[in-house]
Structure formats: C-alpha cells, structure tokens
Design an enzyme around this catalytic site. Sequence first.
Site, PDB file in Angstrom:
ATOM      1  N   ARG A  88      38.299  -1.969  -3.566  1.00  0.00           N
ATOM      2  CA  ARG A  88      38.876  -3.205  -4.080  1.00  0.00           C
ATOM      3  C   ARG A  88      40.273  -3.453  -3.532  1.00  0.00           C
ATOM      4  O   ARG A  88      40.888  -4.468  -3.872  1.00  0.00           O
ATOM      5  CB  ARG A  88      38.953  -3.127  -5.598  1.00  0.00           C
ATOM      6  CG  ARG A  88      37.833  -3.887  -6.302  1.00  0.00           C
ATOM      7  CD  ARG A  88      37.903  -3.478  -7.721  1.00  0.00           C
ATOM      8  NE  ARG A  88      37.536  -4.451  -8.700  1.00  0.00           N
ATOM      9  CZ  ARG A  88      36.405  -4.345  -9.426  1.00  0.00           C
ATOM     10  NH1 ARG A  88      35.536  -3.421  -9.184  1.00  0.00           N
ATOM     11  NH2 ARG A  88      36.181  -5.202 -10.386  1.00  0.00           N
ATOM     12  N   ARG A 127      28.361 -13.546 -20.304  1.00  0.00           N
ATOM     13  CA  ARG A 127      27.751 -12.238 -20.107  1.00  0.00           C
ATOM     14  C   ARG A 127      27.762 -11.414 -21.397  1.00  0.00           C
ATOM     15  O   ARG A 127      28.770 -11.365 -22.085  1.00  0.00           O
ATOM     16  CB  ARG A 127      28.582 -11.532 -19.028  1.00  0.00           C
ATOM     17  CG  ARG A 127      27.911 -10.431 -18.327  1.00  0.00           C
ATOM     18  CD  ARG A 127      28.439 -10.333 -16.932  1.00  0.00           C
ATOM     19  NE  ARG A 127      29.685  -9.556 -16.880  1.00  0.00           N
ATOM     20  CZ  ARG A 127      30.167  -9.052 -15.748  1.00  0.00           C
ATOM     21  NH1 ARG A 127      29.539  -9.247 -14.606  1.00  0.00           N
ATOM     22  NH2 ARG A 127      31.289  -8.395 -15.751  1.00  0.00           N
ATOM     23  N   ARG A 160      32.037  -7.681 -23.183  1.00  0.00           N
ATOM     24  CA  ARG A 160      33.089  -6.789 -22.691  1.00  0.00           C
ATOM     25  C   ARG A 160      34.447  -7.422 -22.959  1.00  0.00           C
ATOM     26  O   ARG A 160      34.613  -8.623 -22.776  1.00  0.00           O
ATOM     27  CB  ARG A 160      32.917  -6.579 -21.174  1.00  0.00           C
ATOM     28  CG  ARG A 160      31.890  -5.545 -20.828  1.00  0.00           C
ATOM     29  CD  ARG A 160      31.534  -5.546 -19.362  1.00  0.00           C
ATOM     30  NE  ARG A 160      32.670  -5.617 -18.436  1.00  0.00           N
ATOM     31  CZ  ARG A 160      32.541  -5.546 -17.115  1.00  0.00           C
ATOM     32  NH1 ARG A 160      31.337  -5.399 -16.571  1.00  0.00           N
ATOM     33  NH2 ARG A 160      33.588  -5.630 -16.318  1.00  0.00           N
TER      34      ARG A 160
HETATM   35  P1  AMP Z   1      33.811  -4.126 -12.789  1.00  0.00           P
HETATM   36  O1  AMP Z   1      32.770  -3.702 -13.760  1.00  0.00           O
HETATM   37  O2  AMP Z   1      33.485  -3.734 -11.375  1.00  0.00           O
HETATM   38  O3  AMP Z   1      34.183  -5.585 -12.913  1.00  0.00           O
HETATM   39  O4  AMP Z   1      35.138  -3.294 -13.134  1.00  0.00           O
HETATM   40  C1  AMP Z   1      35.766  -3.404 -14.402  1.00  0.00           C
HETATM   41  C2  AMP Z   1      37.211  -2.923 -14.321  1.00  0.00           C
HETATM   42  O5  AMP Z   1      37.242  -1.551 -13.889  1.00  0.00           O
HETATM   43  C3  AMP Z   1      38.080  -3.653 -13.311  1.00  0.00           C
HETATM   44  O6  AMP Z   1      38.618  -4.860 -13.834  1.00  0.00           O
HETATM   45  C4  AMP Z   1      39.158  -2.610 -13.030  1.00  0.00           C
HETATM   46  O7  AMP Z   1      40.088  -2.531 -14.088  1.00  0.00           O
HETATM   47  C5  AMP Z   1      38.349  -1.322 -13.045  1.00  0.00           C
HETATM   48  N1  AMP Z   1      37.829  -1.005 -11.686  1.00  0.00           N
HETATM   49  C6  AMP Z   1      36.516  -0.926 -11.290  1.00  0.00           C
HETATM   50  N2  AMP Z   1      36.418  -0.610  -9.981  1.00  0.00           N
HETATM   51  C7  AMP Z   1      37.704  -0.486  -9.537  1.00  0.00           C
HETATM   52  C8  AMP Z   1      38.277  -0.196  -8.271  1.00  0.00           C
HETATM   53  N3  AMP Z   1      37.516   0.032  -7.182  1.00  0.00           N
HETATM   54  N4  AMP Z   1      39.630  -0.147  -8.175  1.00  0.00           N
HETATM   55  C9  AMP Z   1      40.423  -0.359  -9.255  1.00  0.00           C
HETATM   56  N5  AMP Z   1      39.948  -0.664 -10.471  1.00  0.00           N
HETATM   57  C10 AMP Z   1      38.597  -0.730 -10.628  1.00  0.00           C
END
Ligand code: AMP
Length: 214
Positions: A88, A127, A160
């Site tokens: 990311r 969602r 969430r």
């Molecule tokens: P997601 O389910 O992929 O939308 O991730 C939810 C949250 O987890 C994000 O908003 C970040 O706070 C954290 N997160 C997930 N993947 C990453 C990543 N590769 N780098 C940093 N934070 C992450």
Amino acid sequence: MRMILLGPPGAGKGTQAKMLTEKYQIPQISTGDILRQAVKDCTSIGQEAKSYMDRGVLVPDQVVIRVIQDRLGKPDCTRGYILDGFPRTVAQAEALGDTLARMGSTLDHVLSIKVEAEELVRRLSGRRTCRSCGEAYHLLYSAPRKDGVCDKCGAALYQRDDDKEETIKRRLQVYQSETAPLISYYQDRGLLREIAGQGEIGEIFERICRVLEK
Ligand code: AMP
C-alpha cells in the site's frame, strides 16, 4: 501465479481475490484480514495495529512488512498467491521486491482495479460482515435474506468501524496519497494491467481472467 490486486478500498479486491483462489487454487493474502484477526486475538501486532485501523490510516510499514514476510514463507505459498491490500506504499513495494529477490521469486501480475469515487463510497457504506464466519454482504447488492443475520451461519452481521462515513473518506484520501503512486511504480516495471471495476461481479472476474490468460 504470484499477483497483486491493487485498488482503492471498495474496488472489490477481496471479492475478486476469493473467486481467483478457487479458480487458480492459490491463497488470498489480505493484510487487512490478517490484521483484523490479530486485533481479535489481542496479539502484540493486533494491539499495535488497532488504533491506526480504527482511524482509517495505514498501519506502519515495518509492522505489515513483518506480517507479509512471515506469511509468504508458509508452505501454501509455494504455488503462488494473490496479495490483496498489500503493498500500500512504495516502501512496502520495495520491501516486497527485496523479499521476493531473496526467495528467488518474482511477481507475475499487478492488476489495478478502477472504480469511481462515488461508487466506492456507496459500496463501502453498505458493506456488512458476519461476526462469526466472516461472510460478506451488501445492503444494496447482496443483502442477507433476513435483516442483520448471516444466511450461512445465523450469526449477527456488523458494520466495520472503518466502513463508517467519516473513516471511509479518510481511507480514500490515504489511498490517493499513499497507494495510488504504486500504479506508476508497477507501470514503470512493465507489470501493471488495468481492469474496469464497475459492473457485475462475474463480468469483472471474466475481465481479470482474460488479462491473466493473455
Ligand atoms: P483493508 O481490509 O485492506 O481495507 O484494510 C483495513 C485496514 O487495515 C486499513 O485501513 C489499514 O489501517 C490496515 N492495513 C491493511 N493492509 C495494510 C497495509 N498493506 N499497509 C498498512 N495498513 C494496512
């Protein structure tokens, strides 16, 4: 097959990754799912990650890099994987490149899923997820048969914290500033393919498969 699904929150990376795992028999690796599980299990990584996740900002690079290095070393990754939500940031992409080089491995595909901002907000705010089995629903597009109850296991559905409106806006801003630069990063390395992410889920899946099989 080793691939990255790149795209803003709500682009459908998780949904498409699940379909790809079935077709190609390789695991989906979602850093978001791993971190949410760590929060639930109250591990040290979970405790470190929680406040960032609740605010909709990125967890520090060194934490997620450790998580991913550990995960890529597991035996089910030998035939490939689908990275969903990682990398990311450019620092994460560079760390991934170094890790793969040490393992004597490379990436095959980076798919960037494109969806308009208004549609992303609509998708994220509708969602809902099952507390028990993790099944995903959407109030507009794939509503459960009974309001607030999982069709599969009967447990309660929840929204969430980071899918609430203010946090959604923050997550989209973070995507623009931190993650969107990865599009040109992988373009420069000749790996990027763009996928139109609007339309039916099955239609988008076919677009992805066509690109992978070209
Ligand atoms: P997601 O389910 O992929 O939308 O991730 C939810 C949250 O987890 C994000 O908003 C970040 O706070 C954290 N997160 C997930 N993947 C990453 C990543 N590769 N780098 C940093 N934070 C992450």
